[in-house]
Design an enzyme around this catalytic site. Structure first.
Site, PDB file in Angstrom:
ATOM      1  N   SER A  80       6.084   4.439   7.767  1.00  0.00           N
ATOM      2  CA  SER A  80       5.143   4.654   6.649  1.00  0.00           C
ATOM      3  C   SER A  80       3.928   3.741   6.676  1.00  0.00           C
ATOM      4  CB  SER A  80       5.870   4.458   5.317  1.00  0.00           C
ATOM      5  OG  SER A  80       6.684   5.562   5.068  1.00  0.00           O
ATOM      6  N   LYS A  83       0.581   5.308   6.989  1.00  0.00           N
ATOM      7  CA  LYS A  83      -0.057   6.070   5.893  1.00  0.00           C
ATOM      8  C   LYS A  83      -1.427   5.539   5.465  1.00  0.00           C
ATOM      9  CE  LYS A  83       4.437   7.649   4.086  1.00  0.00           C
ATOM     10  NZ  LYS A  83       5.468   7.346   3.075  1.00  0.00           N
ATOM     11  N   TYR A 204       2.518  14.274  11.395  1.00  0.00           N
ATOM     12  CA  TYR A 204       3.048  13.212  10.522  1.00  0.00           C
ATOM     13  C   TYR A 204       4.271  12.553  11.164  1.00  0.00           C
ATOM     14  CZ  TYR A 204       5.557  10.923   6.736  1.00  0.00           C
ATOM     15  OH  TYR A 204       6.254   9.989   5.994  1.00  0.00           O
ATOM     16  N   TYR A 256       5.814   1.321  -2.850  1.00  0.00           N
ATOM     17  CA  TYR A 256       6.663   2.295  -3.544  1.00  0.00           C
ATOM     18  C   TYR A 256       6.868   1.897  -5.000  1.00  0.00           C
ATOM     19  CZ  TYR A 256       7.453   3.468   1.297  1.00  0.00           C
ATOM     20  OH  TYR A 256       7.275   3.778   2.601  1.00  0.00           O
ATOM     21  N   VAL A 274      10.075   2.066   6.969  1.00  0.00           N
ATOM     22  CA  VAL A 274      11.533   1.949   7.108  1.00  0.00           C
ATOM     23  C   VAL A 274      11.948   1.374   8.464  1.00  0.00           C
ATOM     24  CG1 VAL A 274      12.230   3.680   5.408  1.00  0.00           C
ATOM     25  CG2 VAL A 274      11.720   4.383   7.746  1.00  0.00           C
TER      26      VAL A 274
END
Ligand code: GLN
Length: 414
Positions: A80, A83, A204, A256, A274
Site C-alpha cells: 500500500s 498508493k 494495482y 488507515y 502490509v
C-alpha cells in the site's frame, strides 16, 4: 519471497558511521530488545514467509545525505505504500480537479479494505484500497501493461533506481484478490473508476508487488520532502504543488483507521504497507523508510511505528513542532561605497521576509544611507516573500529613500 539485498541500492552520499547512523542503530537496538508485538501478514505465502526478524531503517535528508541502520537494504514488496505515489502521478497526469471528481480526500476511519464511499459515490480517499484502485484507473493508458509501465517508471524515479516486480507476489495477489476486484466493480458501478475493472486491478496488483528497500522508501519520502525533487538524482519527479497535496492526504488518511492518533503521536505524513514497510516524511527535512514485517491490529508495521515514534522524539521531527526562530535570512550587512549592502541567504518565506523588514528598520538609518538587498545566496523566494520585498522597495522609494534589490537570477519574478 526470499528477501535479499538490492544490487543497485542508492549510493550512500552521507557520512556513514556518523552521529545520525549511530542514533538510528541505537533506536533499532532498543526496540529489538523491547517487546513490540505484531503478526506477519499471511494472506499470501510471499508475505507469510517474510522473516519477522528483519528490521531496517533509513533516512535521507533533503540535502541528499543517506543514513541507514539494520536491514535497510533488504527488499520487500511495497504494497500500500505505492498508493500515495500513484496518487501523485494521477495528480500530475490529469490534475487535481479531475482526480478530486472521482476520489475524495477525507479520512475513512475504517480498515484499508472497507467499502467506503462518500455521498457523491466517490471512494472517500486514495489511501484505502477502494480509492487506490480507482486512482490507478485514472493513469492515462491504452492497456493494463502500459498503465503499469508508467506507474513503475514513476515509482522508480521517486526511488532513484529501477524497481523490479516480485512476480510470485503479483501472481498470488492476483489469485487471491477477489475483494479488490469486487471493490473495483463497485467503484465502476458508482462512476468513479474509469475503464475496465481488470485494467485497474491488474496494474494495482503489480504496483503493490514492486520490490523496495527501507532506503528506497527513504528516497521516495525525501522526494516528497523536497518539493518533488529527488535529492539523490536531482530529478524533478513531480511538481512542488503535487508533493504538497500528496503529503496532505498522507497526513490525514495514510495510516488507515489510526490516522488521527498517528498525526498526534508521530506528527509525520506517512503511509504503511502490509509488507511491513512505512514511509514517513518531515516536509523540508527528511524522508524516512522503515521495514519490519510484523503488523499491529491496524495493519501497520509494529516495530516500524515504534521506531518512528522514537525518531520523532529524538530528532524533533514532529510537523507541528517546527522551530520558531529559524536561521536568519540575513547573512551579513556590510558598507560598500556609501551603500549599506544586506546579503540575504537561503529560502525566503513569509517569516524570513518579515524578519528582513524588521531588521532593516532597526539597523539602517535611512537619512544617511542607501540600501542594497543582495539575493546572491538566496536559493528560493516564496511568492509571499517576493511580494513583501517588492512592497518594502516601493515604500522606501515613496519616502524618497534609495533601495536597490540585486536579483540576477530573477528569483523575485517580474
Ligand atoms: N496488496 C494489498 C491489498 O490490496 C495491499 C494492502 C496493504 O498494504 N494494506 O490488499
Amino acid at each position: 519471497m526470499v528477501a535479499r539485498p538490492a544490487e543497485d541500492a542508492p549510493v550512500d552520499a552521507g557520512p556513514t558511521g556518523g552521529p545520525v547512523d549511530a542514533a538510528l542503530e541505537q533506536v533499532i537496538e532498543r526496540i529489538r530488545a523491547g517487546d513490540t508485538a505484531g503478526i506477519v501478514a499471511s494472506y499470501i505465502p510471499e508475505l507469510a514467509g517474510a522473516d519477522p526478524e528483519h528490521f531496517g531503517v533509513s533516512a535521507i535528508s533533503a540535502l541528499g545525505h543517506v543514513y541507514r541502520a539494520g536491514d535497510a537494504d533488504v527488499e520487500f514488496t511495497i504494497q500500500s505504500i505505492s498508493k500515495p505515489f500513484v496518487y501523485a502521478l494521477a495528480l500530475e497526469e490529469i490534475g487535481i480537479e479531475a482526480v478530486r471528481a472521482r476520489v475524495g480526500v477525507e479520512p475513512s476511519g475504517e480498515p484499508f479494505n472497507a467499502i467506503s464511499f462518500d455521498a457523491a459515490g466517490r471512494p472517500v480517499n486514495p489511501m484505502i484500497n477502494l480509492g487506490a484502485i480507482t486512482t490507478t484507473s485514472l493513469i492515462p493508458a491504452d492497456s493494463a501493461d502500459e498503465r503499469f509501465g508508467r506507474i513503475r517508471s514513476a515509482l522508480s524515479a521517486f526511488a532513484g533506481r529501477a524497481l523490479q516486480l516480485d512476480e510470485a507476489a503479483y501472481l498470488s495477489e492476483a489469485s487471491t484478490g477477489d475483494r479488490n476486484v469486487a471493490l473495483a466493480g463497485l467503484a465502476k458501478a458508482n462512476g468513479a473508476l474509469i475503464g475496465e475493472v481488470e485494467d485497474a486491478v491488474d496494474p494495482y496488483f503489480r504496483q503493490c508487488s514492486l520490490k523496495v528497500t527501507a532506503a528506497d522508501l527513504a528516497a521516495m519520502g525525501a522526494t516528497l520532502a523536497s518539493g518533488g525533487i529527488n535529492p539523490l538524482t536531482g530529478e524533478q519527479v513531480i511538481s512542488a504543488e503535487t508533493a504538497r497535496r500528496t503529503l496532505s492526504v498522507m497526513a490525514s488518511c495514510g495510516m488507515y483507521d489510526l490516522s488521527g492518533q498517528w498525526i498526534l503521536d508521530v506528527g509525520m505524513p506517512a503511509k504503511s504497507g502490509v509488507g511491513g514497510g512505512i514511509v514517513a516524511v518531515t516536509p523540508g527535512s527528511f524522508g524516512i523508510g522503515v521495514f519490519s514485517p510484523p503488523l499491529d491490529d491496524a495493519g501497520n508495521s509494529a516495530r516500524g511505528t515504534a521506531v518512528l515514534k522514537e525518531l520523532v522524539a529524538e530528532f524533533g521531527l514532529h510537523l507541528f513542532d517546527r522551530p520558531v526562530t529559524p536561521v536568519s535570512p540575513i547573512e551579513t550587512i556590510r558598507e560598500h561605497d556609501g551603500n549599506v549592502v544586506v546579503y540575504l541567504r537561503g529560502e525566503l518565506d513569509f517569516l524570513a521576509a518579515e524578519r528582513i523588514a524588521f531588521e532593516i528598520a532597526e539597523s539602517v538609518s535611512w537619512e544617511t544611507e542607501s540600501l542594497v538587498l543582495d539575493l546572491g545566496s538566496v536559493t528560493r523566494v516564496e511568492p509571499v516573500a517576493a511580494r513583501l520585498l517588492r512592497v518594502l522597495g516601493a515604500r522606501a522609494r515613496a519616502h524618497g529613500r534609495d533601495l536597490t534589490i540585486v536579483d540576477e537570477r530573477r528569483l523575485l519574478g517580474d
